[in-house]
Design an enzyme around this catalytic site. Structure first.
Site, short mmCIF file in Angstrom:
data_model
loop_
_atom_site.label_atom_id
_atom_site.label_comp_id
_atom_site.label_asym_id
_atom_site.label_seq_id
_atom_site.Cartn_x
_atom_site.Cartn_y
_atom_site.Cartn_z
N GLU A 1 6.08 -10.75 -7.21
CA GLU A 1 7.28 -10.85 -6.73
C GLU A 1 8.32 -9.52 -6.90
O GLU A 1 9.63 -9.51 -6.79
CB GLU A 1 8.29 -12.17 -7.46
CG GLU A 1 7.83 -13.43 -7.00
CD GLU A 1 8.42 -14.42 -7.52
OE1 GLU A 1 8.11 -14.91 -8.65
OE2 GLU A 1 9.31 -14.99 -6.64
N SER B 1 8.13 -17.07 -4.88
CA SER B 1 8.31 -16.54 -3.60
C SER B 1 7.25 -17.21 -2.65
O SER B 1 6.98 -16.49 -1.91
CB SER B 1 8.63 -15.15 -3.77
OG SER B 1 9.81 -14.82 -4.24
N SER C 1 19.86 -14.46 -0.58
CA SER C 1 19.33 -15.57 -1.46
C SER C 1 20.32 -16.94 -1.53
O SER C 1 21.50 -16.53 -1.21
CB SER C 1 19.12 -15.18 -2.81
OG SER C 1 18.13 -14.01 -2.61
N1 LIG Z 1 4.58 -31.23 -3.07
C1 LIG Z 1 5.05 -30.54 -1.90
N2 LIG Z 1 5.33 -31.53 -0.63
C2 LIG Z 1 6.08 -30.91 0.24
N3 LIG Z 1 6.30 -29.45 0.37
C3 LIG Z 1 6.06 -28.51 -0.92
C4 LIG Z 1 5.59 -29.28 -1.91
N4 LIG Z 1 5.27 -28.31 -2.87
C5 LIG Z 1 5.76 -27.08 -2.41
N5 LIG Z 1 6.23 -27.31 -1.12
C6 LIG Z 1 6.69 -26.52 -0.14
O1 LIG Z 1 6.53 -25.05 -0.59
C7 LIG Z 1 7.65 -24.41 -0.81
C8 LIG Z 1 7.12 -23.57 -1.97
O2 LIG Z 1 6.77 -24.06 -3.12
P1 LIG Z 1 7.51 -23.85 -4.57
O3 LIG Z 1 9.03 -23.89 -4.37
O4 LIG Z 1 6.70 -24.93 -5.62
O5 LIG Z 1 7.12 -22.53 -4.91
P2 LIG Z 1 7.49 -21.11 -5.53
O6 LIG Z 1 6.57 -20.03 -5.07
O7 LIG Z 1 7.72 -21.20 -6.78
O8 LIG Z 1 8.95 -20.94 -4.65
P3 LIG Z 1 10.33 -20.04 -5.10
O9 LIG Z 1 10.34 -19.04 -4.19
O10 LIG Z 1 11.47 -21.20 -4.87
O11 LIG Z 1 10.13 -19.61 -6.51
C9 LIG Z 1 8.51 -25.14 -1.21
O12 LIG Z 1 9.87 -24.85 -1.20
C10 LIG Z 1 8.36 -26.28 -0.08
O13 LIG Z 1 8.82 -25.93 1.18
C1 LIG Z 2 12.83 -15.27 -6.49
C2 LIG Z 2 12.06 -16.67 -5.96
N1 LIG Z 2 11.22 -17.06 -6.93
C3 LIG Z 2 13.42 -17.64 -6.24
O1 LIG Z 2 13.35 -18.53 -6.67
O2 LIG Z 2 14.68 -17.25 -5.56
MG LIG Z 3 9.53 -21.03 -7.98
#
Ligand SMILES: Nc1ncnc2c1ncn2[C@@H]1O[C@H](COP(=O)(O)OP(=O)(O)OP(=O)(O)O)[C@@H](O)[C@H]1O
Ligand SMILES: C[C@@H](N)C(=O)O
Ligand SMILES: [Mg+2]
Ligand SMILES: [Mg+2]
Length: 324
Positions: free
Chosen positions: A15, A165, A298
């Site tokens: 990220e 992300s 964002s």
């Molecule tokens: N159990 C689930 N059921 C349906 N969709 C899911 C599930 N888990 C994740 N997703 C989808 O995948 C996306 C990314 O998952 P998650 O938010 O856990 O990952 P992240 O990499 O931490 O995201 P962020 O960028 O918000 O940090 C979610 O926004 C959603 O669209």
């Molecule tokens: C940066 C990304 N992990 C967010 O949660 O917006």
């Molecule tokens: Mg996340």
């Protein structure tokens, strides 16, 4: 006296590029009448202050100070814009807490717990917070595909446990695609969480400490053009982010109360953005981000804007809360 603010950005994870964008937005936005902002890049091979001409000056890790033209500069506060390790998982928090330098994010323990999706959800379940069904894998574990599918069904989500992300996240529709998704997730982390597919409206809820109070920002509905909210949908325009979300009054109250409860149970501070999917009318928690994206596109900055809080006010408040 103007306060010296170190804006830390970059980091050791996939990220880092998003973090550099977030950090530069903070740098451009902070009020020069109140603050002297310094861009600080935190990478595995160097911790450096980067000046206007992109000249780099090493950080003295003994006290997080810099030396510029024989002047020693120390910081009144650190503005944390590092997504992922070491900014969102507690390492930088612990370091600054030991040095006694205020920082804008939640404390070390809260960061460590929330960045670990498995542990965070496990802590919250006894409070009645609903989540997907899940199956855990660590690097080196035997992969029993039948057991995984028996637990979570298909389609399912294979995710790196400590990442963001959408790096290392795959929606798996067929058993034969499971192993490849596991390989993708292990590129980001040595732990994996595999979840049942929550089929419903996805919302993102910003909860922050604002002027001393816990404040829930207007809720955002995520409508991805892709199969889920993947990297392309997040950063390359393949989604609509609708604020305020098109929820019924009852749904809005439920998720608002829940997001505030989660923030308070975990004793979070500063920014947070938790994500929920409605299933059978109930919000199910996916995860919590404590250093959410701060680029102009964002979600959290969009939510603040809808609440009538400008970016400059949002960042100023974060520093003022940290300095309390
Ligand atoms: N159990 C689930 N059921 C349906 N969709 C899911 C599930 N888990 C994740 N997703 C989808 O995948 C996306 C990314 O998952 P998650 O938010 O856990 O990952 P992240 O990499 O931490 O995201 P962020 O960028 O918000 O940090 C979610 O926004 C959603 O669209
Ligand atoms: C940066 C990304 N992990 C967010 O949660 O917006
Ligand atoms: Mg996340
Ligand atoms: Mg997410």
């Amino acid at each position: 006296m103007k306060k010296n603010i170190a804006i830390i950005m970059g980091g050791y994870s996939s990220e880092y590029q998003i973090s550099l964008t977030s950090g530069n937005v903070v740098y451009q936005t902070l009020d020069r009448n109140k603050y002297n902002p310094y861009r600080v890049h935190i990478f595995k091979d160097k911790w450096v202050y980067v000046d206007e001409d992109d000249m780099e000056y090493p950080i003295d890790k003994n006290d997080f100070s810099i030396n510029v033209d024989s002047f020693n500069i120390t910081f009144d506060c650190v503005f944390n814009a590092i997504h992922g390790s070491p900014g969102e998982d507690g390492f930088m928090q612990g370091y600054f807490e030991l040095l006694g330098i205020p920082h804008t994010s939640c404390p070390m323990y809260q960061a460590s717990v929330t960045f670990n999706k498995r542990d965070c959800l496990s802590i919250l379940k006894p409070y009645g917070i609903k989540t997907a069904e899940s199956y855990y894998l660590n690097l080196g574990d035997t992969v029993d595909e039948s057991a995984i599918i028996k637990t979570v069904g298909l389609p399912c989500f294979v995710k790196a446990n400590k990442a963001g992300s959408s790096f290392g996240v795959t929606k798996v529709h067929k058993k034969e695609d499971l192993q490849n998704a596991i390989n993708v997730a292990f590129k980001e982390d040595d732990e994996i969480i595999i979840e049942s597919f929550l089929d419903g409206t996805e919302v993102s809820v910003g909860v922050i400490t604002y002027k001393g109070e816990t404040k829930v920002l207007p809720i955002t509905e995520i409508v991805s053009e892709n199969d889920f909210f993947d990297y392309e949908a997040k950063y390359l325009g393949k989604s609509q982010e609708i604020t305020p979300a098109r929820l019924t009054a009852e749904e809005e109250i439920k998720v608002t109360v829940l997001a505030k409860k989660v923030y308070e149970i975990l004793k979070l501070k500063g920014f947070s953005r938790s994500e929920y999917i409605f299933k059978d009318g109930e919000p199910h928690l996916l995860e919590i981000n404590t250093v959410p994206g701060l680029t102009k596109e964002s979600i959290l900055p969009q939510q603040a804007q809808v609440a009538g809080i400008s970016l400059a006010e949002l960042f100023d408040n974060a520093i003022q809360e940290a300095l309390k």
